[in-house]
Design a protein around this motif. Structure first.
Motif, PDB file in Angstrom:
ATOM      1  N   LEU A  25       9.253   4.679  -1.059  1.00 55.56           N
ATOM      2  CA  LEU A  25       7.947   5.336  -1.074  1.00 55.56           C
ATOM      3  C   LEU A  25       6.847   4.280  -1.033  1.00 55.56           C
ATOM      4  N   ASN A  26       5.758   4.605  -0.357  1.00 59.13           N
ATOM      5  CA  ASN A  26       4.629   3.681  -0.295  1.00 59.13           C
ATOM      6  C   ASN A  26       3.863   3.665  -1.613  1.00 59.13           C
ATOM      7  N   ASP A  27       3.217   2.556  -1.881  1.00 61.47           N
ATOM      8  CA  ASP A  27       2.233   2.457  -2.970  1.00 61.47           C
ATOM      9  C   ASP A  27       1.212   1.419  -2.536  1.00 61.47           C
TER      10      ASP A  27
HETATM   11  N1  TYC Z   1       1.311  -0.437   0.935  1.00 63.22           N
HETATM   12  C1  TYC Z   1       1.749  -1.738   0.454  1.00 63.22           C
HETATM   13  C2  TYC Z   1       0.638  -2.754   0.700  1.00 63.22           C
HETATM   14  O1  TYC Z   1      -0.297  -2.490   1.422  1.00 63.22           O
HETATM   15  C3  TYC Z   1       3.040  -2.202   1.150  1.00 63.22           C
HETATM   16  C4  TYC Z   1       4.214  -1.306   0.865  1.00 63.22           C
HETATM   17  C5  TYC Z   1       5.057  -0.934   1.905  1.00 63.22           C
HETATM   18  C6  TYC Z   1       4.486  -0.874  -0.433  1.00 63.22           C
HETATM   19  C7  TYC Z   1       6.171  -0.133   1.656  1.00 63.22           C
HETATM   20  C8  TYC Z   1       5.611  -0.076  -0.692  1.00 63.22           C
HETATM   21  O2  TYC Z   1       7.557   1.039   0.110  1.00 63.22           O
HETATM   22  C9  TYC Z   1       6.451   0.290   0.352  1.00 63.22           C
HETATM   23  N2  TYC Z   1       0.771  -3.938   0.094  1.00 63.22           N
END
Ligand code: TYC
Length: 98
Positions: A25-27
């Motif tokens: 999941l993104n964060d």
């Molecule tokens: N969105 C994060 C950033 O801009 C990068 C990221 C990618 C985080 C995938 C979690 O599962 C992920 N640093």
């Protein structure tokens, strides 16, 4: 009834196991390079494939790391969550039935 004859088809005994997607999941906080490292280390991705999956998650919110049987998927999720916690990143890894 002694006159009853039941004929059944021979049933092949091997069943396909249920399969589970492991998802990242993104964060907003986990560094991109850390996510690429996770995909290389726990999901045997090349640097190029790991980068592709990481960017997919970054842009779409969720992405697939791999598809495994239940116990393997559960182990991957635990390994990733422990590794992220150890490095104090909020990265979330989950599994879902296919
Ligand atoms: N969105 C994060 C950033 O801009 C990068 C990221 C990618 C985080 C995938 C979690 O599962 C992920 N640093």
């Amino acid at each position: 009834d002694p006159g009853t004859l039941v004929i059944t088809r021979p049933k092949p005994k091997t069943k396909r196991p249920n399969m589970y997607r492991v998802l990242l999941l993104n964060d907003d906080y986990t560094p991109m390079e850390f996510v690429v490292h996770v995909l290389e280390r726990f999901f045997q991705k090349s640097r190029e494939e790991a980068t592709r999956v990481m960017l997919h998650v970054h842009h779409h919110g969720v992405g697939e790391c791999g598809v495994y049987t239940y116990e393997v998927a559960e182990t991957k999720v635990t390994q990733v969550m422990d590794f992220a916690r150890k490095h104090q990143h909020p990265l979330q890894c989950v599994m879902e039935k296919k």
